[in-house]
Each structure stands twice: as structure tokens, then as C-alpha cells.
Write a protein that holds these residues in place. Structure first.
Motif, PDB file in Angstrom:
ATOM      1  N   PHE A 313     127.124 -57.928 -57.581  1.00  0.00           N
ATOM      2  CA  PHE A 313     128.591 -57.952 -57.586  1.00  0.00           C
ATOM      3  C   PHE A 313     129.070 -57.560 -58.983  1.00  0.00           C
ATOM      4  O   PHE A 313     129.208 -58.391 -59.862  1.00  0.00           O
ATOM      5  CB  PHE A 313     129.105 -59.347 -57.224  1.00  0.00           C
ATOM      6  CG  PHE A 313     128.942 -59.723 -55.779  1.00  0.00           C
ATOM      7  CD1 PHE A 313     130.045 -59.784 -54.938  1.00  0.00           C
ATOM      8  CD2 PHE A 313     127.685 -60.039 -55.251  1.00  0.00           C
ATOM      9  CE1 PHE A 313     129.902 -60.147 -53.611  1.00  0.00           C
ATOM     10  CE2 PHE A 313     127.534 -60.404 -53.926  1.00  0.00           C
ATOM     11  CZ  PHE A 313     128.651 -60.444 -53.098  1.00  0.00           C
ATOM     12  N   LYS A 329     133.179 -55.732 -57.613  1.00  0.00           N
ATOM     13  CA  LYS A 329     132.800 -54.798 -56.553  1.00  0.00           C
ATOM     14  C   LYS A 329     131.773 -55.429 -55.625  1.00  0.00           C
ATOM     15  O   LYS A 329     130.740 -55.947 -56.069  1.00  0.00           O
ATOM     16  CB  LYS A 329     132.245 -53.511 -57.169  1.00  0.00           C
ATOM     17  CG  LYS A 329     132.275 -52.309 -56.244  1.00  0.00           C
ATOM     18  CD  LYS A 329     131.976 -51.035 -57.016  1.00  0.00           C
ATOM     19  CE  LYS A 329     132.101 -49.828 -56.133  1.00  0.00           C
ATOM     20  NZ  LYS A 329     131.818 -48.571 -56.893  1.00  0.00           N
ATOM     21  N   ILE A 330     132.058 -55.384 -54.343  1.00  0.00           N
ATOM     22  CA  ILE A 330     131.193 -56.026 -53.352  1.00  0.00           C
ATOM     23  C   ILE A 330     130.078 -55.061 -52.955  1.00  0.00           C
ATOM     24  O   ILE A 330     130.351 -53.931 -52.539  1.00  0.00           O
ATOM     25  CB  ILE A 330     132.004 -56.425 -52.101  1.00  0.00           C
ATOM     26  CG1 ILE A 330     133.175 -57.332 -52.502  1.00  0.00           C
ATOM     27  CG2 ILE A 330     131.118 -57.121 -51.080  1.00  0.00           C
ATOM     28  CD1 ILE A 330     134.191 -57.540 -51.407  1.00  0.00           C
ATOM     29  N   VAL A 334     126.343 -56.749 -48.383  1.00  0.00           N
ATOM     30  CA  VAL A 334     127.040 -57.998 -48.073  1.00  0.00           C
ATOM     31  C   VAL A 334     128.022 -57.784 -46.930  1.00  0.00           C
ATOM     32  O   VAL A 334     128.803 -56.827 -46.921  1.00  0.00           O
ATOM     33  CB  VAL A 334     127.783 -58.531 -49.313  1.00  0.00           C
ATOM     34  CG1 VAL A 334     128.684 -59.707 -48.943  1.00  0.00           C
ATOM     35  CG2 VAL A 334     126.789 -58.949 -50.392  1.00  0.00           C
ATOM     36  N   VAL A 336     131.288 -58.459 -45.487  1.00  0.00           N
ATOM     37  CA  VAL A 336     132.550 -58.924 -46.076  1.00  0.00           C
ATOM     38  C   VAL A 336     133.199 -60.023 -45.239  1.00  0.00           C
ATOM     39  O   VAL A 336     133.759 -60.978 -45.773  1.00  0.00           O
ATOM     40  CB  VAL A 336     133.525 -57.740 -46.275  1.00  0.00           C
ATOM     41  CG1 VAL A 336     134.875 -58.235 -46.801  1.00  0.00           C
ATOM     42  CG2 VAL A 336     132.928 -56.726 -47.241  1.00  0.00           C
ATOM     43  N   LEU A 339     131.564 -63.206 -46.055  1.00  0.00           N
ATOM     44  CA  LEU A 339     131.983 -63.644 -47.383  1.00  0.00           C
ATOM     45  C   LEU A 339     133.375 -64.291 -47.325  1.00  0.00           C
ATOM     46  O   LEU A 339     133.591 -65.369 -47.888  1.00  0.00           O
ATOM     47  CB  LEU A 339     131.988 -62.458 -48.348  1.00  0.00           C
ATOM     48  CG  LEU A 339     132.478 -62.723 -49.777  1.00  0.00           C
ATOM     49  CD1 LEU A 339     131.625 -63.799 -50.452  1.00  0.00           C
ATOM     50  CD2 LEU A 339     132.468 -61.431 -50.587  1.00  0.00           C
ATOM     51  N   PHE A 352     141.174 -59.615 -51.491  1.00  0.00           N
ATOM     52  CA  PHE A 352     140.291 -58.473 -51.275  1.00  0.00           C
ATOM     53  C   PHE A 352     141.152 -57.217 -51.323  1.00  0.00           C
ATOM     54  O   PHE A 352     142.119 -57.089 -50.568  1.00  0.00           O
ATOM     55  CB  PHE A 352     139.561 -58.598 -49.939  1.00  0.00           C
ATOM     56  CG  PHE A 352     138.503 -59.667 -49.944  1.00  0.00           C
ATOM     57  CD1 PHE A 352     137.181 -59.347 -50.186  1.00  0.00           C
ATOM     58  CD2 PHE A 352     138.833 -61.002 -49.743  1.00  0.00           C
ATOM     59  CE1 PHE A 352     136.202 -60.332 -50.216  1.00  0.00           C
ATOM     60  CE2 PHE A 352     137.879 -61.996 -49.768  1.00  0.00           C
ATOM     61  CZ  PHE A 352     136.552 -61.668 -50.004  1.00  0.00           C
ATOM     62  N   GLU A 355     137.452 -51.962 -52.186  1.00  0.00           N
ATOM     63  CA  GLU A 355     136.042 -52.363 -52.277  1.00  0.00           C
ATOM     64  C   GLU A 355     135.830 -53.534 -53.231  1.00  0.00           C
ATOM     65  O   GLU A 355     134.697 -53.921 -53.506  1.00  0.00           O
ATOM     66  CB  GLU A 355     135.197 -51.163 -52.729  1.00  0.00           C
ATOM     67  CG  GLU A 355     135.617 -50.592 -54.074  1.00  0.00           C
ATOM     68  CD  GLU A 355     134.885 -49.291 -54.397  1.00  0.00           C
ATOM     69  OE1 GLU A 355     134.015 -48.876 -53.601  1.00  0.00           O
ATOM     70  OE2 GLU A 355     135.187 -48.701 -55.446  1.00  0.00           O
ATOM     71  N   TYR A 356     136.935 -54.095 -53.701  1.00  0.00           N
ATOM     72  CA  TYR A 356     136.849 -55.165 -54.681  1.00  0.00           C
ATOM     73  C   TYR A 356     137.216 -56.541 -54.108  1.00  0.00           C
ATOM     74  O   TYR A 356     138.074 -56.660 -53.235  1.00  0.00           O
ATOM     75  CB  TYR A 356     137.798 -54.894 -55.857  1.00  0.00           C
ATOM     76  CG  TYR A 356     137.435 -53.693 -56.685  1.00  0.00           C
ATOM     77  CD1 TYR A 356     136.459 -53.772 -57.678  1.00  0.00           C
ATOM     78  CD2 TYR A 356     138.078 -52.470 -56.497  1.00  0.00           C
ATOM     79  CE1 TYR A 356     136.129 -52.669 -58.447  1.00  0.00           C
ATOM     80  CE2 TYR A 356     137.759 -51.366 -57.262  1.00  0.00           C
ATOM     81  CZ  TYR A 356     136.783 -51.462 -58.235  1.00  0.00           C
ATOM     82  OH  TYR A 356     136.461 -50.371 -58.992  1.00  0.00           O
ATOM     83  N   MET A 357     136.568 -57.542 -54.637  1.00  0.00           N
ATOM     84  CA  MET A 357     136.998 -58.928 -54.516  1.00  0.00           C
ATOM     85  C   MET A 357     137.809 -59.190 -55.787  1.00  0.00           C
ATOM     86  O   MET A 357     137.252 -59.228 -56.889  1.00  0.00           O
ATOM     87  CB  MET A 357     135.769 -59.842 -54.436  1.00  0.00           C
ATOM     88  CG  MET A 357     136.062 -61.302 -54.290  1.00  0.00           C
ATOM     89  SD  MET A 357     134.531 -62.250 -53.971  1.00  0.00           S
ATOM     90  CE  MET A 357     133.642 -62.045 -55.533  1.00  0.00           C
ATOM     91  N   VAL A 377     128.936 -67.278 -53.165  1.00  0.00           N
ATOM     92  CA  VAL A 377     128.387 -65.924 -53.039  1.00  0.00           C
ATOM     93  C   VAL A 377     126.873 -65.991 -52.821  1.00  0.00           C
ATOM     94  O   VAL A 377     126.303 -65.286 -51.977  1.00  0.00           O
ATOM     95  CB  VAL A 377     128.729 -65.083 -54.297  1.00  0.00           C
ATOM     96  CG1 VAL A 377     127.917 -63.786 -54.307  1.00  0.00           C
ATOM     97  CG2 VAL A 377     130.217 -64.779 -54.341  1.00  0.00           C
TER      98      VAL A 377
END
Length: 383
Positions: A313, A329-330, A334, A336, A339, A352, A355-357, A377
Motif C-alpha cells: 500500500f 494506493k491499493i 487486494v 477493495v 477492505l 476511497f 485507486e487510492y484509499m 489492512v
């Protein structure tokens, strides 16, 4: 003394891990109390004076002017939203065929749709600066694109999804060289990241008030530079006309606006409930130096971000991003949805974005909140 955690200033439950100020801030206790006081005053309208519609608004504007290091509060107005403030900007810009408006890839919609509409109206061109493969080069890509055909650069101080910080000083210098306007969306930075109107000298700065400025939803602020001094506002309300404080003389219609940015104020800007809450919020924010907040947020997050990076990540190096807001960045391996479900089950709130958390923190957060995040995580990866 360095900044310390101040959760006691908020009514946040102990089991909640709130890492989502970039979406909505919680309320300081003082802001909640101010809102309740305003509601109570609504029950006693006979106690209100005409000056209550104006003097508290002036005091509020002075606080925001202080926050952005602007000496003249008449360049500052309160607004209902960023889109409203940007509409006032666009309403006073004329373009030529093939003029260019520069924006950033995946810019927030309120700082996109207005420019798309303006470009269509004048047959101008939107130029989108994509995130380069090496994110550190984003500023260079943007600066390279500014040229004599550039009429306007309209971007955020930081990217709202990943926290990348744009070099506003360099962009301002390049726009001046090419006679282009520079408009900044400060919604994700003002109050949390060092900023000075005197240093940057933008043509306009528009900023949401319910994120890092801790006001109620439905409030925003605007700074309008000299380019807009004689512009036309998008609405014609009685309060932004010269002499409107004299309620008995309102039907002696006035063609002149109040000076400078006052003309861009929204109708009913004297909303006493909102103004009380916003005033209480800015007083709290002005107690916190943005540079110290950045250091505090870095101190409580950097160890866990290293752990997350080791798990795949990844986030941008701290030298190139804000410390109060950053994208993680995930990795592709993973799930999503899994998550999101795990975070919800553990009462962890973040956003979210693409493509980012997106993680965002403030003085009510601690290192323990980030440790809880990394543990969730890890559990998702293990599962």
C-alpha cells in the motif's frame, strides 16, 4: 511547544477512528455550542438588530482574511459553496477561440464543470495535465504546459485524492509571464497547510468551509483579486449594494455595489446560525499553526505508512505531498470490497478516491488510530 492531540475539544466517541476530515470535519464543541446559540436566537427574533445581518459577517470575513494573510477583508466574502464562488469567477472571464484552460487530471468536479462550460461557450480548449508515471514530475509537467495561449490555470493547492502538493509560487510566476489568470481551490489545504495570499497573489481563491475550516455544510469562502474588482456577480441581492445597511432606505435603489469582492457575496450571507458557527470554527483554527499541524500529522502517521508500504500500500514521498491528507494506493491483489467491509466493521472512517484509499487526519487523531488502520489492512491481506 509542539502541537499535541486535542481530542477533548470534540465530541468524538472513543471507539471511532475518524480519518476523513477531507470529506467532512467533525465539529469543535465550541462550534456546536455556537450553532445551538444561533438556533435559540431564532426563537427570539424581536431581540435582533439590523446590524446583526452585517457586523458579524464583517468580523467573520476578517478572520478568514487573517487566515490567508490578506490585509484587506473587503477582498474576502462568504459563499454557500465552491461551485458558487467559481461561477462568479467564470462569469467575469472572456476567452478567444483556442484559448486554453489548464486543469489537473481527476480534479474535483466543482473545479471542472464550470471550466468545461466556459470553454464550450467560447470555443476554447481544456488542457488536462495527467499524473505522470513519476508523480514527483507533476509540477514540471504543469509548468511546461503554460504558454501564451493559456488564459487560465484553475487547480487545487493539493490534489484532493492523493495529497500531491502543487508549486503555487512557480505556477503564479509562469501565469504572469503569459498574462494568464490563476484560480486556486483551497478546499483541501486552507487552514491545514501554510498559505499566504501575499506570497502567491492568485487572482481568486475559493475554499469550502466544512472540511479543514470546520464550519457547517453549506458554507465557503472566496478571495477575489483586483482583476474582479468591477465584475458582475451571478446574483443581484440587496445586501451587496452600497448603503444596504440602511434598511429604511432600501427602495432608494442603488446601482453601485459595495467595494471590491463584496459584490460576490451570496444573498442571506448574514445567516446568523451559520455565521456564529463559522466564526467559532475559524477562531479555533487560527489557534493552530498550519506548519505545526503538518508536523503533528506526519509524526502520528509516518511509521504506519512505512508499514503499509511494505505491505504494498504505497503513498507519495512526504516531500511531495501534504501531511494532513494523502492517498494510499491499493495494490491489485487486494479485494477493495473486502477492505471496505473490514474498515466499516472496525469503525474506521476514510474515503476511497479512484485507486487510492484517502486518509486525512487532524488534532483529534493519534498514532493509535493509524495502528488500528494498519492492523485491519493486515487482517484483510491475511484473509
Amino acid at each position: 511547544m509542539p502541537l499535541t492531540q486535542q481530542k477533548q475539544l470534540f465530541n468524538i466517541s472513543e471507539d471511532l477512528t475518524y480519518l476523513n476530515t477531507a470529506s467532512f470535519s467533525p465539529a469543535f464543541k465550541s462550534v456546536e455550542a455556537a450553532g445551538i446559540e444561533g438556533m435559540k436566537q431564532k426563537s427570539n427574533p424581536e431581540l435582533r438588530q439590523a446590524s446583526d445581518l452585517f457586523e458579524p459577517v464583517v468580523a467573520l470575513r476578517k478572520l478568514f482574511a487573517q487566515l490567508i494573510n490578506e490585509d484587506d477583508y473587503n477582498r474576502v466574502v462568504t459563499l454557500p459553496s465552491v461551485s458558487y464562488g467559481m461561477a462568479n469567477v467564470a462569469n467575469n472571464i472572456e476567452l478567444k477561440d483556442d484559448d486554453e484552460i489548464i486543469i489537473i487530471e481527476e480534479q474535483f468536479p466543482s473545479n471542472y464543470y464550470i471550466w468545461e462550460d466556459l470553454a464550450k461557450r467560447y470555443n476554447a480548449k481544456i488542457v488536462t495535465i495527467s499524473q505522470p508515471e513519476t508523480i514527483e514530475d507533476w509540477n514540471a509537467s504543469l509548468l511546461e504546459q503554460i504558454n501564451p495561449k493559456t488564459a487560465l490555470v484553475a487547480i487545487g493547492h493539493i490534489h484532493w485524492a492523493n495529497g500531491y502538493t502543487f508549486d503555487l509560487k512557480a505556477i503564479r510566476a509562469k501565469t504572469k509571464q503569459n498574462n494568464a489568470l490563476f484560480v486556486i481551490d483551497g478546499s483541501q489545504s486552507i487552514g491545514a497547510l501554510p498559505f499566504s495570499i501575499k506570497d502567491i497573489q492568485p487572482d481568486a481563491l475559493i475554499c469550502a468551509g466544512y472540511k479543514w475550516l470546520f464550519g457547517p455544510y453549506g458554507c465557503a469562502y472566496g478571495y477575489y483579486g483586483s482583476y474582479f474588482d468591477n465584475g458582475k456577480p451571478i446574483e443581484q441581492n440587496w445586501a451587496n449594494r452600497l448603503g444596504s445597511e440602511n434598511l429604511a432606505g432600501l427602495t432608494a435603489y442603488q446601482s453601485q455595489y459595495k467595494p471590491k469582492a463584496n459584490r460576490y457575496a451570496m444573498g442571506e450571507s448574514g445567516s446568523f446560525i451559520y455565521v456564529k458557527m463559522q466564526t467559532a470554527a475559524l477562531k479555533e483554527i487560527l489557534k493552530i499553526k498550519p506548519s505545526e499541524l503538518q508536523e503533528y500529522c506526519h509524526n502520528i502517521s509516518h511509521k504506519v505508512l512505512k508499514e503499509l508500504s511494505d505491505l504494498g500500500f504505497t503513498s507519495t514521498h512526504p516531500d511531495f505531498r501534504a501531511k494532513h491528507l494523502f492517498g494510499v494506493k491499493i495494490p491489485e491483489f487486494v479485494n477493495v470490497d473486502d477492505l471496505k467491509a473490514a474498515l466499516k466493521a472496525n469503525n474506521i472512517h476514510l474515503s476511497f478516491r479512484g485507486e487510492y484509499m484517502r486518509v486525512s487526519c487532524h488534532i483529534f487523531n493519534t498514532e493509535a488510530h493509524f495502528e488500528k488502520l494498519v492492523n485491519v489492512v493486515k487482517s484483510v491481506i491475511k484473509a
